[in-house]
Write a protein that holds these residues in place. Structure first.
Motif, PDB file in Angstrom:
ATOM      1  N   GLN A   1       0.831  -1.208   0.000  1.00 28.95           N
ATOM      2  CA  GLN A   1       0.000   0.000   0.000  1.00 28.95           C
ATOM      3  C   GLN A   1       0.866   1.259   0.000  1.00 28.95           C
ATOM      4  OE1 GLN A   1      -2.494   0.522   3.454  1.00 28.95           O
ATOM      5  NE2 GLN A   1      -3.907   1.870   2.373  1.00 28.95           N
ATOM      6  N   SER A   2       1.948   1.243   0.753  1.00 23.29           N
ATOM      7  CA  SER A   2       2.834   2.408   0.807  1.00 23.29           C
ATOM      8  C   SER A   2       3.518   2.651  -0.534  1.00 23.29           C
ATOM      9  CB  SER A   2       3.868   2.240   1.913  1.00 23.29           C
ATOM     10  OG  SER A   2       3.232   2.268   3.166  1.00 23.29           O
ATOM     11  N   GLN A   3       3.979   1.589  -1.187  1.00 21.68           N
ATOM     12  CA  GLN A   3       4.587   1.761  -2.507  1.00 21.68           C
ATOM     13  C   GLN A   3       3.579   2.357  -3.497  1.00 21.68           C
ATOM     14  OE1 GLN A   3       7.414  -1.480  -3.878  1.00 21.68           O
ATOM     15  NE2 GLN A   3       6.339  -2.489  -2.176  1.00 21.68           N
ATOM     16  N   ARG A   4       2.360   1.856  -3.494  1.00 27.58           N
ATOM     17  CA  ARG A   4       1.318   2.373  -4.379  1.00 27.58           C
ATOM     18  C   ARG A   4       1.047   3.857  -4.081  1.00 27.58           C
ATOM     19  NH1 ARG A   4      -1.597  -1.589  -3.694  1.00 27.58           N
ATOM     20  NH2 ARG A   4      -2.889  -0.888  -1.977  1.00 27.58           N
ATOM     21  N   PHE A   5       0.956   4.193  -2.789  1.00 26.35           N
ATOM     22  CA  PHE A   5       0.699   5.577  -2.375  1.00 26.35           C
ATOM     23  C   PHE A   5       1.805   6.507  -2.876  1.00 26.35           C
ATOM     24  CE2 PHE A   5      -1.096   8.844   0.276  1.00 26.35           C
ATOM     25  CZ  PHE A   5      -0.018   9.613   0.668  1.00 26.35           C
ATOM     26  N   TYR A   6       3.053   6.192  -2.560  1.00 31.51           N
ATOM     27  CA  TYR A   6       4.143   7.090  -2.929  1.00 31.51           C
ATOM     28  C   TYR A   6       4.420   7.101  -4.430  1.00 31.51           C
ATOM     29  CZ  TYR A   6       4.963   8.379   1.823  1.00 31.51           C
ATOM     30  OH  TYR A   6       4.808   8.907   3.079  1.00 31.51           O
ATOM     31  N   ASP A   7       4.281   5.960  -5.114  1.00 34.51           N
ATOM     32  CA  ASP A   7       4.425   5.963  -6.566  1.00 34.51           C
ATOM     33  C   ASP A   7       3.442   6.955  -7.186  1.00 34.51           C
ATOM     34  OD1 ASP A   7       6.372   3.961  -6.511  1.00 34.51           O
ATOM     35  OD2 ASP A   7       5.019   2.381  -7.218  1.00 34.51           O
ATOM     36  N   THR A   8       2.223   6.996  -6.669  1.00 38.89           N
ATOM     37  CA  THR A   8       1.164   7.839  -7.237  1.00 38.89           C
ATOM     38  C   THR A   8       1.329   9.305  -6.869  1.00 38.89           C
ATOM     39  OG1 THR A   8      -0.377   5.973  -7.190  1.00 38.89           O
ATOM     40  CG2 THR A   8      -1.331   8.181  -7.376  1.00 38.89           C
ATOM     41  N   VAL A   9       1.435   9.616  -5.577  1.00 43.01           N
ATOM     42  CA  VAL A   9       1.455  11.028  -5.177  1.00 43.01           C
ATOM     43  C   VAL A   9       2.766  11.721  -5.533  1.00 43.01           C
ATOM     44  CG1 VAL A   9      -0.274  10.682  -3.375  1.00 43.01           C
ATOM     45  CG2 VAL A   9       2.142  10.666  -2.749  1.00 43.01           C
ATOM     46  N   LEU A  10       3.879  11.004  -5.550  1.00 44.06           N
ATOM     47  CA  LEU A  10       5.139  11.640  -5.928  1.00 44.06           C
ATOM     48  C   LEU A  10       5.248  11.827  -7.436  1.00 44.06           C
ATOM     49  CD1 LEU A  10       7.660  10.045  -3.414  1.00 44.06           C
ATOM     50  CD2 LEU A  10       6.499  12.258  -3.292  1.00 44.06           C
ATOM     51  N   ALA A  11       4.603  10.949  -8.202  1.00 45.72           N
ATOM     52  CA  ALA A  11       4.630  11.087  -9.667  1.00 45.72           C
ATOM     53  C   ALA A  11       4.012  12.405 -10.111  1.00 45.72           C
ATOM     54  CB  ALA A  11       3.913   9.912 -10.323  1.00 45.72           C
ATOM     55  N   VAL A  12       2.957  12.852  -9.446  1.00 48.17           N
ATOM     56  CA  VAL A  12       2.326  14.112  -9.860  1.00 48.17           C
ATOM     57  C   VAL A  12       3.207  15.312  -9.540  1.00 48.17           C
ATOM     58  CG1 VAL A  12      -0.006  13.154  -9.674  1.00 48.17           C
ATOM     59  CG2 VAL A  12       0.930  14.470  -7.764  1.00 48.17           C
ATOM     60  N   LEU A  13       4.205  15.121  -8.687  1.00 50.67           N
ATOM     61  CA  LEU A  13       5.160  16.193  -8.386  1.00 50.67           C
ATOM     62  C   LEU A  13       6.444  16.071  -9.219  1.00 50.67           C
ATOM     63  CD1 LEU A  13       4.812  16.298  -4.492  1.00 50.67           C
ATOM     64  CD2 LEU A  13       3.736  17.794  -6.174  1.00 50.67           C
ATOM     65  N   GLY A  14       6.503  15.041 -10.089  1.00 53.54           N
ATOM     66  CA  GLY A  14       7.662  14.865 -10.960  1.00 53.54           C
ATOM     67  C   GLY A  14       8.739  13.961 -10.410  1.00 53.54           C
ATOM     68  N   TYR A  15       8.494  13.267  -9.296  1.00 52.90           N
ATOM     69  CA  TYR A  15       9.470  12.358  -8.705  1.00 52.90           C
ATOM     70  C   TYR A  15       9.172  10.919  -9.126  1.00 52.90           C
ATOM     71  CZ  TYR A  15      10.175  16.387  -5.679  1.00 52.90           C
ATOM     72  OH  TYR A  15      10.406  17.650  -5.203  1.00 52.90           O
ATOM     73  N   THR A  16      10.224  10.135  -9.326  1.00 53.16           N
ATOM     74  CA  THR A  16      10.079   8.733  -9.704  1.00 53.16           C
ATOM     75  C   THR A  16      10.997   7.859  -8.856  1.00 53.16           C
ATOM     76  OG1 THR A  16      11.799   8.939 -11.389  1.00 53.16           O
ATOM     77  CG2 THR A  16       9.507   9.307 -12.104  1.00 53.16           C
ATOM     78  N   ARG A  17      10.771   6.554  -8.951  1.00 56.98           N
ATOM     79  CA  ARG A  17      11.660   5.603  -8.283  1.00 56.98           C
ATOM     80  C   ARG A  17      13.050   5.705  -8.919  1.00 56.98           C
ATOM     81  NH1 ARG A  17       9.113  -0.074  -6.581  1.00 56.98           N
ATOM     82  NH2 ARG A  17       7.129   0.667  -5.745  1.00 56.98           N
ATOM     83  N   GLN A  18      14.046   5.922  -8.103  1.00 57.45           N
ATOM     84  CA  GLN A  18      15.424   5.990  -8.580  1.00 57.45           C
ATOM     85  C   GLN A  18      16.187   4.714  -8.241  1.00 57.45           C
ATOM     86  OE1 GLN A  18      16.521   8.824 -10.446  1.00 57.45           O
ATOM     87  NE2 GLN A  18      14.298   9.005 -10.397  1.00 57.45           N
ATOM     88  N   MET A  19      15.819   4.079  -7.141  1.00 57.24           N
ATOM     89  CA  MET A  19      16.429   2.812  -6.724  1.00 57.24           C
ATOM     90  C   MET A  19      15.368   1.961  -6.049  1.00 57.24           C
ATOM     91  SD  MET A  19      20.100   3.839  -5.123  1.00 57.24           S
ATOM     92  CE  MET A  19      21.360   4.582  -6.100  1.00 57.24           C
ATOM     93  N   ASP A  20      15.457   0.648  -6.251  1.00 55.25           N
ATOM     94  CA  ASP A  20      14.516  -0.275  -5.636  1.00 55.25           C
ATOM     95  C   ASP A  20      15.284  -1.518  -5.215  1.00 55.25           C
ATOM     96  OD1 ASP A  20      11.241  -1.539  -6.621  1.00 55.25           O
ATOM     97  OD2 ASP A  20      12.507  -2.058  -4.928  1.00 55.25           O
ATOM     98  N   PHE A  21      15.381  -1.729  -3.906  1.00 59.51           N
ATOM     99  CA  PHE A  21      16.094  -2.875  -3.366  1.00 59.51           C
ATOM    100  C   PHE A  21      15.152  -3.971  -2.870  1.00 59.51           C
ATOM    101  CE2 PHE A  21      20.264  -1.305  -3.813  1.00 59.51           C
ATOM    102  CZ  PHE A  21      20.220   0.065  -3.602  1.00 59.51           C
ATOM    103  N   GLY A  22      13.882  -3.892  -3.247  1.00 55.92           N
ATOM    104  CA  GLY A  22      12.911  -4.896  -2.826  1.00 55.92           C
ATOM    105  C   GLY A  22      12.308  -4.611  -1.466  1.00 55.92           C
ATOM    106  N   VAL A  23      13.139  -4.276  -0.483  1.00 49.91           N
ATOM    107  CA  VAL A  23      12.656  -3.935   0.859  1.00 49.91           C
ATOM    108  C   VAL A  23      12.809  -2.441   1.146  1.00 49.91           C
ATOM    109  CG1 VAL A  23      13.059  -6.244   1.797  1.00 49.91           C
ATOM    110  CG2 VAL A  23      14.864  -4.494   1.951  1.00 49.91           C
ATOM    111  N   ALA A  24      13.347  -1.712   0.171  1.00 52.27           N
ATOM    112  CA  ALA A  24      13.498  -0.256   0.288  1.00 52.27           C
ATOM    113  C   ALA A  24      13.463   0.350  -1.105  1.00 52.27           C
ATOM    114  CB  ALA A  24      14.799   0.113   0.991  1.00 52.27           C
ATOM    115  N   VAL A  25      12.775   1.493  -1.218  1.00 49.30           N
ATOM    116  CA  VAL A  25      12.659   2.199  -2.490  1.00 49.30           C
ATOM    117  C   VAL A  25      13.072   3.648  -2.262  1.00 49.30           C
ATOM    118  CG1 VAL A  25      11.048   3.023  -4.271  1.00 49.30           C
ATOM    119  CG2 VAL A  25      10.788   0.722  -3.320  1.00 49.30           C
TER     120      VAL A  25
END
Length: 130
Positions: free
Chosen positions: A14-38
């Motif tokens: 749920q947290s990944q879905r939340f931050y992927d969505t709300v940060l995308a509208v501000l122009g931020y994206t995933r830069q690193m993904d270690f499976g247990v940390a993004v």
């Protein structure tokens, strides 16, 4: 001024879905993904991290924090707010001017899936046309 920071999240999916969505509208994206940390950011630099607090890598119990993300303008603050509320986030404060912080401060506050106080802020309200 913040280089980067991180929070622990109880509901990892749920947290990944939340931050992927709300940060995308501000122009931020995933830069690193270690499976247990993004790590989220711009141009290869992760500035904000979320971690699964249900793994051995979590740094301790979750506590509410306040995080403010810079927004490019009033429309971005509104988009952040709409995206968060659309995902079921609790509205703490709808977008508005906060003159008690400083002139031109325009922000919106929501509670993320783990109860943290998350804000989008634009510091140039009223200066767009002048």
């Amino acid at each position: 001024m913040i280089d980067h920071f991180g929070i622990n999240c109880a509901d990892w999916a749920q947290s990944q879905r939340f931050y992927d969505t709300v940060l995308a509208v501000l122009g931020y994206t995933r830069q690193m993904d270690f499976g247990v940390a993004v790590g989220y950011g711009i141009e290869g630099k992760p500035d904000f991290w979320i971690a699964d607090m249900n793994t051995g890598d979590a740094s301790g119990p979750n506590r509410e924090i306040h995080v403010a993300f810079q927004a490019a303008g009033v429309d971005a603050v509104q988009a952040f707010y709409d995206a968060a509320v659309g995902l079921g986030a609790e509205s703490l404060h709808a977008p508005r001017v906060w003159p008690e912080y400083h002139p031109g401060y325009y922000g919106a506050f929501v509670r993320d899936p783990d109860g943290n106080n998350i804000e989008a802020v634009y510091h140039g309200y009223g200066q767009e046309h002048g």
